[in-house]
Design a protein around this motif. Structure first.
Motif, PDB file in Angstrom:
ATOM      1  N   LEU A   1       1.099  -1.005   0.223  1.00  0.00           N
ATOM      2  CA  LEU A   1       0.060  -0.037   0.273  1.00  0.00           C
ATOM      3  C   LEU A   1       0.914   1.460   0.063  1.00  0.00           C
ATOM      4  CD1 LEU A   1      -2.963  -1.074   1.999  1.00  0.00           C
ATOM      5  CD2 LEU A   1      -3.172  -0.316  -0.226  1.00  0.00           C
ATOM      6  N   ARG A   2       2.077   1.196   0.477  1.00  0.00           N
ATOM      7  CA  ARG A   2       3.191   2.496   0.016  1.00  0.00           C
ATOM      8  C   ARG A   2       3.748   2.694  -0.550  1.00  0.00           C
ATOM      9  NH1 ARG A   2       4.312   0.496   5.965  1.00  0.00           N
ATOM     10  NH2 ARG A   2       6.392  -0.640   5.315  1.00  0.00           N
ATOM     11  N   ASP A   3       3.593   2.259  -1.684  1.00  0.00           N
ATOM     12  CA  ASP A   3       4.319   1.806  -3.222  1.00  0.00           C
ATOM     13  C   ASP A   3       3.469   1.870  -3.821  1.00  0.00           C
ATOM     14  OD1 ASP A   3       5.508   1.362  -5.458  1.00  0.00           O
ATOM     15  OD2 ASP A   3       6.182  -0.568  -4.278  1.00  0.00           O
ATOM     16  N   PRO A   4       3.609   3.690  -4.368  1.00  0.00           N
ATOM     17  CA  PRO A   4       2.568   3.664  -5.646  1.00  0.00           C
ATOM     18  C   PRO A   4       2.342   2.352  -6.463  1.00  0.00           C
ATOM     19  CG  PRO A   4       4.087   5.606  -4.981  1.00  0.00           C
ATOM     20  CD  PRO A   4       4.625   4.779  -4.054  1.00  0.00           C
TER      21      PRO A   4
ATOM     22  N   ARG B   1      -0.287   0.025  -5.350  1.00  0.00           N
ATOM     23  CA  ARG B   1      -0.918   0.168  -4.509  1.00  0.00           C
ATOM     24  C   ARG B   1      -2.405   0.215  -5.056  1.00  0.00           C
ATOM     25  NH1 ARG B   1      -0.006   6.495  -3.234  1.00  0.00           N
ATOM     26  NH2 ARG B   1       1.896   5.259  -1.670  1.00  0.00           N
ATOM     27  N   GLN B   2      -2.651   0.452  -5.971  1.00  0.00           N
ATOM     28  CA  GLN B   2      -4.455  -0.266  -7.146  1.00  0.00           C
ATOM     29  C   GLN B   2      -4.211  -1.193  -6.681  1.00  0.00           C
ATOM     30  OE1 GLN B   2      -4.154   1.428 -10.273  1.00  0.00           O
ATOM     31  NE2 GLN B   2      -6.321   0.922 -10.830  1.00  0.00           N
TER      32      GLN B   2
ATOM     33  N   ARG C   1      -5.350  -2.942  -3.508  1.00  0.00           N
ATOM     34  CA  ARG C   1      -5.602  -2.487  -2.934  1.00  0.00           C
ATOM     35  C   ARG C   1      -7.195  -2.846  -3.055  1.00  0.00           C
ATOM     36  NH1 ARG C   1      -6.632   4.219  -3.247  1.00  0.00           N
ATOM     37  NH2 ARG C   1      -5.395   5.333  -1.463  1.00  0.00           N
TER      38      ARG C   1
ATOM     39  N   ARG D   1      -7.874   8.293   1.568  1.00  0.00           N
ATOM     40  CA  ARG D   1      -8.209   7.546   0.132  1.00  0.00           C
ATOM     41  C   ARG D   1      -9.485   8.459  -0.459  1.00  0.00           C
ATOM     42  NH1 ARG D   1      -9.920   1.082   0.962  1.00  0.00           N
ATOM     43  NH2 ARG D   1     -10.883   2.856   2.756  1.00  0.00           N
TER      44      ARG D   1
END
Length: 220
Positions: free
Chosen positions: A104-107, A110-111, A114, A216
């Motif tokens: 979740l911290r890594d762009p 992250r998607q 999720r 978010r």
């Protein structure tokens, strides 16, 4: 072409990396993994019938789940890689673990994480809600009465440091794994009268920051 994605032995726990995470993101793969987890070993044809999918689609996605280490061949079944019959698949005995907070911290991840986590928690919530609805709406059903004293839910609070919590979580997971090992190879056929019993564990701090605006919200 070689695949440099290293998968540990089936008896070892799989630590999901970013590549395997993306392999799990497909909705049908998540459903297949869920079916194998809840109901035990099955073939692509059986899973296709249960999920309303073609055996070609389930076979392809099962092979992808195997490639990333989430499932493997069920031992003792006819067929398999060299046999003329369908392969039987099972969830890897060692289980798997995903560092959700890291992803979740890594762009870059992250998607997808999720999507995977949202689907996981939705499925988990729906199964609990179905049981709760059965207890509420059909309390005299023999199946419900048989399980009503075995099912349980509880919430507890303990004040600990992050280090103490990590130690507590590790001991809790070791305890759950030791009990799971006792029943690992059971199926509905080999042990009539048993059901798939689901255990939820959530270990998290109750932070003051959680009462603030959801970070978010600005991304939706």
């Amino acid at each position: 072409m070689t695949d440099d994605h290293a998968v540990p032995e089936a008896s070892q726990q799989l630590l999901v990396d970013a590549r395997a995470l993306r392999g799990l993101a497909h909705p049908l793969r998540a459903r297949l993994l869920d079916e194998l987890t809840l109901h035990g070993p099955a073939t692509a044809t059986l899973l296709g019938q249960r999920l309303g999918e073609s055996s070609g689609a389930t076979s392809y996605h099962l092979r992808q789940l195997s490639r990333y280490g989430f499932i493997d061949d069920e031992p003792g079944r006819e067929g398999g890689r060299e046999g003329g019959r369908e392969r039987w698949w099972r969830v890897r005995p060692g289980g798997w673990n995903m560092r959700g907070q890291v992803f979740l911290r890594d762009p870059a991840t992250r998607q997808v994480v999720r999507a995977v986590l949202d689907r996981h928690f939705q499925q988990r919530r729906e199964r609990l809600e179905r049981w709760t609805a059965l207890v509420r709406e059909r309390p005299d059903d023999p199946a419900v009465r048989r399980w009503e004293n075995a099912a349980a839910d509880s919430t507890g609070h303990v004040r600990m440091t992050p280090e103490e919590t990590a130690e507590f979580t590790g001991a809790l997971h070791d305890f759950l794994r030791s009990w799971s090992e006792r029943f690992r190879d059971r199926t509905a056929e080999s042990h009539p009268g048993t059901e798939s019993v689901e255990v939820h564990t959530d270990v998290f701090p109750v932070l003051a920051e959680a009462d603030r605006e959801d970070p978010r919200d600005g991304e939706r």
